[in-house]
Design a protein around this motif. Structure first.
Motif, PDB file in Angstrom:
ATOM      1  N   ALA A  54       0.824  -1.214   0.000  1.00 50.91           N
ATOM      2  CA  ALA A  54       0.000   0.000   0.000  1.00 50.91           C
ATOM      3  C   ALA A  54       0.856   1.260   0.000  1.00 50.91           C
ATOM      4  N   SER A  55       1.944   1.248   0.747  1.00 50.81           N
ATOM      5  CA  SER A  55       2.800   2.439   0.773  1.00 50.81           C
ATOM      6  C   SER A  55       3.501   2.644  -0.571  1.00 50.81           C
ATOM      7  N   GLU A  56       3.868   1.548  -1.251  1.00 56.09           N
ATOM      8  CA  GLU A  56       4.465   1.668  -2.590  1.00 56.09           C
ATOM      9  C   GLU A  56       3.431   2.222  -3.566  1.00 56.09           C
ATOM     10  N   TYR A  57       2.199   1.708  -3.502  1.00 53.24           N
ATOM     11  CA  TYR A  57       1.137   2.229  -4.369  1.00 53.24           C
ATOM     12  C   TYR A  57       0.939   3.720  -4.136  1.00 53.24           C
ATOM     13  N   GLN A  58       0.953   4.123  -2.883  1.00 53.21           N
ATOM     14  CA  GLN A  58       0.759   5.535  -2.546  1.00 53.21           C
ATOM     15  C   GLN A  58       1.889   6.387  -3.122  1.00 53.21           C
ATOM     16  N   GLN A  59       3.115   5.921  -2.973  1.00 48.32           N
ATOM     17  CA  GLN A  59       4.264   6.662  -3.488  1.00 48.32           C
ATOM     18  C   GLN A  59       4.202   6.763  -5.017  1.00 48.32           C
ATOM     19  N   GLU A 103      10.200   6.914 -17.173  1.00 47.03           N
ATOM     20  CA  GLU A 103      11.559   7.334 -17.540  1.00 47.03           C
ATOM     21  C   GLU A 103      12.443   7.489 -16.306  1.00 47.03           C
ATOM     22  N   PHE A 104      11.876   7.994 -15.216  1.00 49.45           N
ATOM     23  CA  PHE A 104      12.612   8.132 -13.964  1.00 49.45           C
ATOM     24  C   PHE A 104      13.070   6.764 -13.462  1.00 49.45           C
ATOM     25  N   ILE A 105      12.161   5.811 -13.432  1.00 50.92           N
ATOM     26  CA  ILE A 105      12.503   4.457 -12.973  1.00 50.92           C
ATOM     27  C   ILE A 105      13.579   3.861 -13.878  1.00 50.92           C
ATOM     28  N   ASP A 106      13.404   4.006 -15.186  1.00 43.19           N
ATOM     29  CA  ASP A 106      14.388   3.468 -16.126  1.00 43.19           C
ATOM     30  C   ASP A 106      15.763   4.115 -15.930  1.00 43.19           C
ATOM     31  N   GLU A 107      15.776   5.425 -15.714  1.00 43.94           N
ATOM     32  CA  GLU A 107      17.037   6.137 -15.476  1.00 43.94           C
ATOM     33  C   GLU A 107      17.714   5.615 -14.203  1.00 43.94           C
ATOM     34  N   CYS A 108      16.924   5.406 -13.167  1.00 41.07           N
ATOM     35  CA  CYS A 108      17.480   4.882 -11.911  1.00 41.07           C
ATOM     36  C   CYS A 108      18.080   3.499 -12.121  1.00 41.07           C
ATOM     37  N   PHE A 109      17.352   2.635 -12.827  1.00 41.96           N
ATOM     38  CA  PHE A 109      17.883   1.300 -13.102  1.00 41.96           C
ATOM     39  C   PHE A 109      19.167   1.385 -13.917  1.00 41.96           C
ATOM     40  N   TYR A 129      24.206  -3.279  -0.901  1.00 40.21           N
ATOM     41  CA  TYR A 129      22.950  -2.871  -1.554  1.00 40.21           C
ATOM     42  C   TYR A 129      22.889  -3.472  -2.956  1.00 40.21           C
ATOM     43  N   PRO A 130      22.546  -4.757  -3.049  1.00 42.52           N
ATOM     44  CA  PRO A 130      22.573  -5.441  -4.346  1.00 42.52           C
ATOM     45  C   PRO A 130      21.427  -5.057  -5.283  1.00 42.52           C
ATOM     46  N   GLY A 131      20.439  -4.353  -4.774  1.00 43.07           N
ATOM     47  CA  GLY A 131      19.319  -3.937  -5.606  1.00 43.07           C
ATOM     48  C   GLY A 131      18.828  -2.566  -5.183  1.00 43.07           C
ATOM     49  N   VAL A 132      17.795  -2.110  -5.838  1.00 47.57           N
ATOM     50  CA  VAL A 132      17.249  -0.784  -5.587  1.00 47.57           C
ATOM     51  C   VAL A 132      15.727  -0.901  -5.551  1.00 47.57           C
ATOM     52  N   ASN A 133      15.094  -0.029  -4.801  1.00 45.13           N
ATOM     53  CA  ASN A 133      13.631  -0.014  -4.792  1.00 45.13           C
ATOM     54  C   ASN A 133      13.133   1.418  -4.943  1.00 45.13           C
ATOM     55  N   LEU A 134      11.820   1.578  -5.051  1.00 46.63           N
ATOM     56  CA  LEU A 134      11.247   2.893  -5.303  1.00 46.63           C
ATOM     57  C   LEU A 134      11.587   3.887  -4.193  1.00 46.63           C
ATOM     58  N   TYR A 135      11.571   3.442  -2.963  1.00 48.72           N
ATOM     59  CA  TYR A 135      11.930   4.334  -1.858  1.00 48.72           C
ATOM     60  C   TYR A 135      13.346   4.884  -2.050  1.00 48.72           C
ATOM     61  N   PHE A 136      14.279   4.002  -2.355  1.00 52.04           N
ATOM     62  CA  PHE A 136      15.666   4.412  -2.579  1.00 52.04           C
ATOM     63  C   PHE A 136      15.755   5.378  -3.758  1.00 52.04           C
ATOM     64  N   MET A 137      15.037   5.047  -4.840  1.00 53.60           N
ATOM     65  CA  MET A 137      15.050   5.909  -6.020  1.00 53.60           C
ATOM     66  C   MET A 137      14.585   7.322  -5.663  1.00 53.60           C
TER      67      MET A 137
END
Length: 121
Positions: A44-49, A64-70, A79-87
């Motif tokens: 739910a918090s991810e959906y809200q963000q 595009e933001f998500i793609d740029e972050c990846f 930190y082997p991965g990234v998530n929306l909060y980190f982005m």
């Protein structure tokens, strides 16, 4: 392949929802890093963000933001991965780059001119 709203490969980005974006994050994270996507907090918090990002910037900019972050994130042992909060928390510069590129595409310049010869292509 999941319900239609979850199948981001078959939906135009303009029609993506919070659910679509979360599935995109999960699928792309697995493809890029070979690891499952790890949320911070609950779904739910991810959906809200995601919803706030969509409301403020629109689906194209959010993708595009998500793609740029990846693209720019470099995994480490800690930190082997990234998530929306980190982005959103630590990679805001990626969102700024995307916004600048979008303004340039739309023929806007304004405050971008003060950045000089920086290449945002």
């Amino acid at each position: 392949m999941g319900t239609p709203i979850c199948n981001w490969r078959r939906i135009e980005v303009d029609n993506w929802s919070e659910i679509t974006f979360l599935h995109y994050l999960e699928d792309r994270h697995e493809e890029i890093y070979g690891l499952p996507y790890a949320r911070r907090g609950n779904t739910a918090s991810e959906y809200q963000q995601i919803g706030k990002l969509i409301e403020h910037y629109g689906t194209e900019i959010v993708k595009e933001f998500i793609d740029e972050c990846f693209e720019v994130y470099r995994p480490s042992a800690d930190y082997p991965g990234v998530n929306l909060y980190f982005m959103c928390t630590y990679m805001g510069y990626c969102l700024q780059r995307v916004i600048i590129r979008d303004k340039i595409r739309r023929g806007e310049d304004g405050r971008i001119l003060i950045l000089g010869d920086m290449d945002y292509k």
